[in-house]
Design a protein around this motif. Structure first.
Motif, PDB file in Angstrom:
ATOM      1  N   ILE A 239      82.741  28.789  35.379  1.00 20.98           N
ATOM      2  CA  ILE A 239      81.461  28.178  35.732  1.00 20.98           C
ATOM      3  C   ILE A 239      81.686  27.332  36.983  1.00 20.98           C
ATOM      4  N   VAL A 240      81.017  27.696  38.060  1.00 17.55           N
ATOM      5  CA  VAL A 240      81.186  27.022  39.358  1.00 17.55           C
ATOM      6  C   VAL A 240      79.879  26.322  39.688  1.00 17.55           C
ATOM      7  N   VAL A 241      79.912  24.994  39.735  1.00 16.91           N
ATOM      8  CA  VAL A 241      78.693  24.191  39.832  1.00 16.91           C
ATOM      9  C   VAL A 241      78.609  23.488  41.180  1.00 16.91           C
ATOM     10  N   ASP A 242      77.551  23.793  41.910  1.00 18.02           N
ATOM     11  CA  ASP A 242      77.229  23.082  43.138  1.00 18.02           C
ATOM     12  C   ASP A 242      76.347  21.894  42.768  1.00 18.02           C
ATOM     13  N   GLY A 243      76.988  20.747  42.612  1.00 17.75           N
ATOM     14  CA  GLY A 243      76.258  19.524  42.311  1.00 17.75           C
ATOM     15  C   GLY A 243      76.028  18.664  43.531  1.00 17.75           C
ATOM     16  N   GLY A 244      76.210  19.263  44.701  1.00 14.90           N
ATOM     17  CA  GLY A 244      75.979  18.528  45.941  1.00 14.90           C
ATOM     18  C   GLY A 244      77.009  17.476  46.251  1.00 14.90           C
ATOM     19  N   GLY A 245      78.104  17.467  45.484  1.00 16.90           N
ATOM     20  CA  GLY A 245      79.125  16.457  45.710  1.00 16.90           C
ATOM     21  C   GLY A 245      78.749  15.075  45.223  1.00 16.90           C
ATOM     22  N   TYR A 246      77.632  14.965  44.490  1.00 18.93           N
ATOM     23  CA  TYR A 246      77.164  13.656  44.032  1.00 18.93           C
ATOM     24  C   TYR A 246      78.047  13.138  42.900  1.00 18.93           C
ATOM     25  N   GLU A 247      78.521  11.910  43.041  1.00 22.92           N
ATOM     26  CA  GLU A 247      79.455  11.338  42.074  1.00 22.92           C
ATOM     27  C   GLU A 247      78.857  10.208  41.257  1.00 22.92           C
ATOM     28  N   GLY A 248      77.544   9.989  41.360  1.00 28.03           N
ATOM     29  CA  GLY A 248      76.915   8.871  40.675  1.00 28.03           C
ATOM     30  C   GLY A 248      76.598   9.110  39.219  1.00 28.03           C
ATOM     31  N   ARG A 249      76.595  10.383  38.782  1.00 25.01           N
ATOM     32  CA  ARG A 249      76.371  10.717  37.375  1.00 25.01           C
ATOM     33  C   ARG A 249      77.234  11.915  37.009  1.00 25.01           C
ATOM     34  N   ALA A 250      77.772  11.883  35.791  1.00 29.67           N
ATOM     35  CA  ALA A 250      78.613  12.990  35.328  1.00 29.67           C
ATOM     36  C   ALA A 250      77.750  14.191  34.972  1.00 29.67           C
ATOM     37  N   LEU A 251      78.221  15.376  35.355  1.00 31.82           N
ATOM     38  CA  LEU A 251      77.495  16.607  35.030  1.00 31.82           C
ATOM     39  C   LEU A 251      77.985  17.267  33.756  1.00 31.82           C
ATOM     40  N   VAL A 252      79.255  17.077  33.400  1.00 33.30           N
ATOM     41  CA  VAL A 252      79.783  17.613  32.142  1.00 33.30           C
ATOM     42  C   VAL A 252      80.728  16.585  31.543  1.00 33.30           C
ATOM     43  N   GLY A 253      80.971  16.753  30.235  1.00 32.66           N
ATOM     44  CA  GLY A 253      81.924  15.911  29.536  1.00 32.66           C
ATOM     45  C   GLY A 253      82.646  16.719  28.476  1.00 32.66           C
ATOM     46  N   GLU A 254      83.197  16.030  27.499  1.00 29.45           N
ATOM     47  CA  GLU A 254      84.007  16.703  26.477  1.00 29.45           C
ATOM     48  C   GLU A 254      83.223  17.766  25.718  1.00 29.45           C
ATOM     49  N   ILE A 255      81.973  17.482  25.369  1.00 35.22           N
ATOM     50  CA  ILE A 255      81.208  18.442  24.572  1.00 35.22           C
ATOM     51  C   ILE A 255      80.970  19.736  25.346  1.00 35.22           C
ATOM     52  N   MET A 256      80.525  19.628  26.587  1.00 35.02           N
ATOM     53  CA  MET A 256      80.202  20.836  27.346  1.00 35.02           C
ATOM     54  C   MET A 256      81.451  21.631  27.708  1.00 35.02           C
ATOM     55  N   THR A 257      82.545  20.959  28.018  1.00 39.05           N
ATOM     56  CA  THR A 257      83.774  21.709  28.292  1.00 39.05           C
ATOM     57  C   THR A 257      84.292  22.372  27.025  1.00 39.05           C
ATOM     58  N   SER A 258      84.090  21.716  25.881  1.00 39.44           N
ATOM     59  CA  SER A 258      84.519  22.319  24.620  1.00 39.44           C
ATOM     60  C   SER A 258      83.678  23.556  24.291  1.00 39.44           C
ATOM     61  N   VAL A 259      82.371  23.481  24.542  1.00 44.71           N
ATOM     62  CA  VAL A 259      81.511  24.645  24.332  1.00 44.71           C
ATOM     63  C   VAL A 259      81.948  25.794  25.237  1.00 44.71           C
ATOM     64  N   ALA A 260      82.196  25.483  26.508  1.00 45.04           N
ATOM     65  CA  ALA A 260      82.630  26.524  27.444  1.00 45.04           C
ATOM     66  C   ALA A 260      83.922  27.173  26.986  1.00 45.04           C
ATOM     67  N   ALA A 261      84.877  26.356  26.566  1.00 50.50           N
ATOM     68  CA  ALA A 261      86.154  26.901  26.091  1.00 50.50           C
ATOM     69  C   ALA A 261      85.963  27.757  24.860  1.00 50.50           C
ATOM     70  N   SER A 262      85.113  27.314  23.927  1.00 50.48           N
ATOM     71  CA  SER A 262      84.909  28.063  22.687  1.00 50.48           C
ATOM     72  C   SER A 262      84.240  29.409  22.928  1.00 50.48           C
ATOM     73  N   ARG A 263      83.525  29.527  24.031  1.00 47.53           N
ATOM     74  CA  ARG A 263      82.833  30.781  24.349  1.00 47.53           C
ATOM     75  C   ARG A 263      83.641  31.668  25.291  1.00 47.53           C
TER      76      ARG A 263
END
Length: 211
Positions: A75-99
């Protein structure tokens, strides 16, 4: 040629190669600047790009991409390089790994850095921050994106390791693989010459050498 890798075999072949060598043989043009691994690195990441474009600080379309990913996707995400808010965390990375995802690359921030850092699931990003994302959109999936200044198209091969992330089209990947393996062999011979105290400056004359 019958022994040339194809499909998943081609991906596996690139997983065994270092990103600097791949970059050297792409004329040092593509490469995501400013991204680094946040996971517990235990080998290289390699897979096909499932691209996502989001508005700054919003992860609605990353959630949608999780429902579309196929095993082996990065999953390659263009978030514009913005660092003021997180786009993913433990839950979403865990879902990605499980799939069955091969990894996730974020041009932006993550959170839950400690948990992600204990996990071998590949996660590359710019930074970590505690602030969570919006979930309103807009966004797009499977469109060309820019990640750290590197353009990534849907289906591109994406490789990441301790040195960063590089992506390239699958067209021409077999020839690229051969070139990278040839450079790997040349540099292995140079390292052997250093160990045997017979090095005579050959590295500067190696085509594609990094120094």
């Amino acid at each position: 040629m019958a022994d040339e890798p194809e499909g998943s075999g081609l991906i596996d072949a690139f997983r065994a190669l270092a990103t600097p060598l791949i970059s050297d043989n792409l004329a040092r043009v593509p490469g995501a600047i400013g991204l680094r691994p946040f996971h517990r690195v235990s080998g290289a990441m390699a897979g096909r790009a499932l691209t996502v474009r989001t508005r700054a600080g919003d992860n609605q379309f990353i959630h949608r991409a999780l429902d579309l990913l196929q095993p082996g996707d990065v999953i390659v995400v263009d978030g514009g390089g913005y660092e003021g808010r997180a786009l993913v965390g433990e839950i979403m990375t865990s879902v990605a790994a499980s799939r069955g995802a091969a990894g996730i690359v974020i041009d932006g921030a993550i959170r839950d850095a400690a948990a992600i850092g204990r996990c071998p699931f590949p996660c590359f990003a710019r930074s970590a921050i505690h602030l969570g994302p919006y979930k309103d959109g807009p966004g797009a999936i499977n469109v060309p994106v820019s990640v750290g200044g590197m353009v990534v198209a849907p289906g591109d091969i994406v490789v990441g390791d301790e040195d960063g992330v590089v992506a390239f089209p699958i067209d021409g990947a077999v020839a690229l693989l051969a070139a990278v393996r040839a450079q790997e062999a040349r540099e292995a011979e140079i390292m052997q010459s250093i160990r045997e105290n017979r090095y005579q400056g050959a590295y500067a004359r190696v085509a594609g050498a990094s120094h």
